[in-house]
Design an enzyme around this catalytic site. Sequence first.
Site, PDB file in Angstrom:
ATOM      1  N   HIS A 238       0.618  -1.162  -0.019  1.00  0.00           N
ATOM      2  CA  HIS A 238       0.117   0.009   0.242  1.00  0.00           C
ATOM      3  C   HIS A 238       0.869   1.287   0.017  1.00  0.00           C
ATOM      4  O   HIS A 238       0.686   2.152  -0.770  1.00  0.00           O
ATOM      5  CB  HIS A 238      -1.068  -0.034   1.101  1.00  0.00           C
TER       6      HIS A 238
HETATM    7  C1  BDR Z   1      -2.870   1.075   5.258  1.00  0.00           C
HETATM    8  O1  BDR Z   1      -3.229   0.668   6.589  1.00  0.00           O
HETATM    9  C2  BDR Z   1      -1.910   0.283   7.289  1.00  0.00           C
HETATM   10  O2  BDR Z   1      -1.899  -0.875   8.135  1.00  0.00           O
HETATM   11  C3  BDR Z   1      -0.885   0.204   6.070  1.00  0.00           C
HETATM   12  O3  BDR Z   1       0.340   0.466   6.838  1.00  0.00           O
HETATM   13  C4  BDR Z   1      -1.386   1.198   5.132  1.00  0.00           C
HETATM   14  O4  BDR Z   1      -1.043   2.372   5.459  1.00  0.00           O
HETATM   15  C5  BDR Z   1      -3.745   0.130   4.298  1.00  0.00           C
HETATM   16  O5  BDR Z   1      -4.993   0.152   4.492  1.00  0.00           O
END
Ligand code: BDR
Length: 309
Positions: A238
Amino acid sequence: MRRAIVIDTDPGQDDAVAILLALALGERFDLRAITAVAGNVAVAQTAANARRIVELAGHPGLAVHAGCAAPLVLKLETAEFVCGPDGLDGAGLPPPALPPAGGHGVDTLVALLRAAAPASVTLCMLGPLTNLALALRLAPDIGPRIDQVVLMGGAMGLGNMTPAAEYNIYADPHAAAVVLGAGLRVTLIGLHLTLTAIASHAQVARIGALATRAGRAVHGMLTRPRAGGLGSVGHPMHDVCVIGFLAWPELFTGRDCFVEVETGAGPLRGRTTIDWHGRLRQPANAHVLDRIDAAPFFDRAIDALARLP
Ligand code: BDR
Ligand code: CA
């Protein structure tokens, strides 16, 4: 010219890889500071984790400042079920040699931006948006110093925290509403895109073959056991997409849209309504990315990570 950036983050394995990528691409990015926020784990731990990462990357002098310990309005909901108890499960890293720098993360953002030239700093937002929202409320004069905000958050489809919401926006929807309402140049990278940037087993194996400290840590994080695989065959990247977009914008497509965040406490909490087709006839407040060309993104990211110690 190198782009001046600040990374605001809640490491988190994908945050860690994003920070490593930004440091690996030192010819493109002038990383001025890291501000940590409560999110995946408590802020004392996200700040410690950011320090562990900068030390791993051979940049022990880079300042990491701890920011907000809780969302603006709501109670903090952490995500150890994804990241493990310390947020960096699998990294195998020692505790940081140095503590975070003095000075609150929000004060750091304000001071750094006030000292910067107009429209000169890019903010890379990898966690809940609490620090930036508070900075904008505390010092509205910082807005014109920001070139752009690139954030990982939201979704055009299903969420990952609830059916309606992606974690970063769910965790602090009020902060997201402040940031999206501030008249800044915002690029939004949501789950609909990041879930098409899943590091495959072959790509993860390439990282494992780097035979560097950073390669070992990243490989360990991406191969850690995750309950039920968390719904994907490889490992999502992500937050890495934020740095990837700034480095290689030609690999992404998107369009300007109106985005509204649901701040109510019900089942839609943290939902991002992305008006992709302009039905609501509202002025756009974000550039929403919809596609990434994932194969070259991974090739380039792995090549860059290979430069780290
Ligand atoms: C986001 O949530 C976090 O757990 C990850 O680091 C990312 O920023 C994804 O939904
Ligand atoms: Ca994150």
